[in-house]
Design an enzyme around this catalytic site. Structure first.
Site, short mmCIF file in Angstrom:
data_model
loop_
_atom_site.label_atom_id
_atom_site.label_comp_id
_atom_site.label_asym_id
_atom_site.label_seq_id
_atom_site.Cartn_x
_atom_site.Cartn_y
_atom_site.Cartn_z
N TRP A 325 0.84 -1.21 0.00
CA TRP A 325 0.00 0.00 0.00
C TRP A 325 0.87 1.25 0.00
CZ3 TRP A 325 -0.30 4.09 3.42
CH2 TRP A 325 -1.40 4.93 3.29
N HIS A 326 2.02 1.18 0.67
CA HIS A 326 2.88 2.35 0.79
C HIS A 326 3.56 2.72 -0.52
CE1 HIS A 326 2.37 1.60 5.11
NE2 HIS A 326 2.71 2.87 5.27
N GLY A 327 3.78 1.79 -1.39
CA GLY A 327 4.44 2.16 -2.63
C GLY A 327 4.80 0.98 -3.50
N PHE A 482 2.30 8.56 -0.97
CA PHE A 482 1.58 7.28 -0.87
C PHE A 482 0.10 7.46 -1.18
CE2 PHE A 482 4.97 6.74 2.56
CZ PHE A 482 5.88 6.26 1.64
#
Length: 482
Positions: A325-327, A482
């Site tokens: 989800w962060h990247g 993000f």
């Protein structure tokens, strides 16, 4: 528009005055003002991506109404998956298209098959991961009949685009935030003053702690091949406080700003670096995201029920998805997997809920608790290396640079005197957080200090430090990416 910008310093009072002195007699106009202000706030960055927010708003609003009109399981599932497909589809394209394309090509090349594909120069819309999950929570809760769908499009639009938390959270649940748009808000001086205190503390975290740490974290990570082990360890330490000050600072400003307008947002950080194990850390770090994944992914998968094999599977899924989800980078996936490895022994031995309350101790923690806090903090610092590194190779070379005899040398890098001042500021910050750890935020208890001179001396000191370290160039928040 950034919270730490002159633009926002002008924008916020204008919206505040219009909200409480012009539209205060009409709830619909107040909500409409919030929608307009939120679109201006977001469009200040790039107006073209307002269409994404608007389209996502229309889709989930329509899906909610559709779910309310049918009792057919097949139709309800179709509506749910329409919302998921649209929201995750947008997120997947803008955030992960090039990642999957590059890894797809690399996978075929391992087997001697050369295929070509054109990557796209895609601009990642600010906050897409946040508002996507927020709108999805509405649809899922309506589908599960935990929430009545709204027919008020203005209120729903305000819920989706609410500017204090639009681009970097907290990721609000519809069950908490949406009903607040239905009720008339009355100005509450105590709530507003509390909001201003939290904004002040959030700005301190961002400007004084995070931005100062960023200078040295960036310098050290960007030149890691030329530096000794002790310097690299110090770089990881600086990044650890940079990301906390930056992200929790944003959350504090967002929550405080919302309180100025009569809204209560969920707490997003609860002094995570005082955690005594990784399970406690994840109950205190980015709470809105970790609870989102818990409720909408982990529990539906079976949670901690079932066999140990199922527990292991579910834990790895939840942490790896959280990392992803962060990247779009393998470093985030490894970061998530490492946290899963830290968490699993606690889960399997049923020790993951040992530390439910904040650490005790009037002045200092006990010897055992201090040791556990130090261990948990050290494990967290190690994982942040992967989070900050450019790629996996960089992360391993960075760790390798720490784990040699130069670890015991004196750190060598430019600006060591300024770095020492930053460490002193971090020490002041940690003390303030420690003595305020039982409150909503570190300086919340200043409201109860009877002597006005003491209260305002602290406020003035914090404002002085913010003014002293405020940079001439705007410094974006880390989680905008993000």
């Amino acid at each position: 528009m950034l919270f730490n910008s002159l633009d926002f310093a002008v924008f916020l009072p204008i919206v505040f005055i219009l909200y409480w002195f012009v539209t205060n007699k009409n709830l619909k106009f107040q909500n409409l003002l919030i929608v307009v202000a939120s679109y201006v706030f977001y469009g200040w960055w790039d107006w073209r991506f307002l269409s994404l927010i608007f389209f996502s708003t229309i889709v989930d609003y329509s899906v909610g109404l559709g779910l309310n009109k049918t009792s057919s399981k097949r139709k309800r599932k179709l509506l749910l998956w329409t919302s998921i497909a649209v929201n995750i589809g947008f997120l997947g394209f803008f955030k992960y298209y090039n990642f999957f394309l590059e890894n797809f090509i690399a996978a075929f090349s391992l087997f001697g098959k050369k295929i070509s594909g054109s990557s796209l120069n895609i601009i990642l819309p600010v906050g897409i991961s946040f508002y996507t999950f927020q709108t999805l929570s509405y649809t899922i809760d309506v589908y599960k009949k935990k929430l009545e769908p709204t027919s008020n499009f203005i209120s729903f639009s305000a819920f989706v685009s609410f500017f204090p938390q639009l681009v970097a959270g907290p990721i609000e649940r519809a069950t908490n935030l949406l009903p607040q748009f239905y009720k008339r808000r009355v100005f509450d001086y105590t709530k507003a003053a509390d909001g201003m205190r939290q904004i002040l503390w959030g700005l301190f975290k961002k400007v004084v702690i995070a931005d100062n740490c960023a200078e040295f974290a960036d310098q050290i990570f960007n030149n890691s091949a030329d530096l000794n082990g002790s310097t690299l360890l110090l770089g990881a330490f600086f990044f650890t406080f940079q990301i906390y000050g930056d992200f929790s600072g944003y959350s504090d400003i967002a929550i405080g700003t919302a309180r100025l307008f009569g809204f209560n947002l969920m707490k997003n950080f609860a002094f995570p670096y005082f955690s005594r194990d990784i399970a406690e850390f994840w109950r205190r770090w980015h709470i809105s995201l970790s609870t989102w994944f818990r409720d909408y992914l982990y529990i539906p998968l079976g949670g901690s029920r079932g066999s140990n094999a199922m527990k292991v599977r579910n834990t790895f899924i939840i942490f790896i998805v959280s990392g992803f989800w962060h990247g779009a980078n393998w470093t985030f996936i490894v970061w998530g997997a490492l946290n899963a490895l830290y968490f699993l022994p606690l889960l399997i031995t049923k020790n993951n809920r040992n530390n439910m309350e904040v650490v005790s101790g009037k002045y200092l923690p006990g010897f055992k608790e201090f040791g556990l806090i130090t261990l948990t903090f050290s494990l967290t610092v190690f994982t942040w290396i992967f989070f900050r590194a450019e790629n996996i190779s960089h992360a391993f070379s960075y760790i390798g640079g720490i784990l040699n005899e130069s670890l015991f040398d004196i750190p060598e890098f430019e600006g060591r005197l300024k770095a020492l001042r930053t460490i002193i500021l971090i020490a002041f910050f940690v003390l303030a957080e420690w003595f305020g750890r039982k409150e909503k935020f570190a300086i919340a208890n200043l409201a109860n200090v009877n002597k006005k001179a003491i209260r305002w001396s602290v406020y003035c000191l914090i404002m002085f430090l913010i003014a002293m370290y405020m940079q001439t160039e705007e410094t974006p928040f880390i989680y905008f990416q993000f």
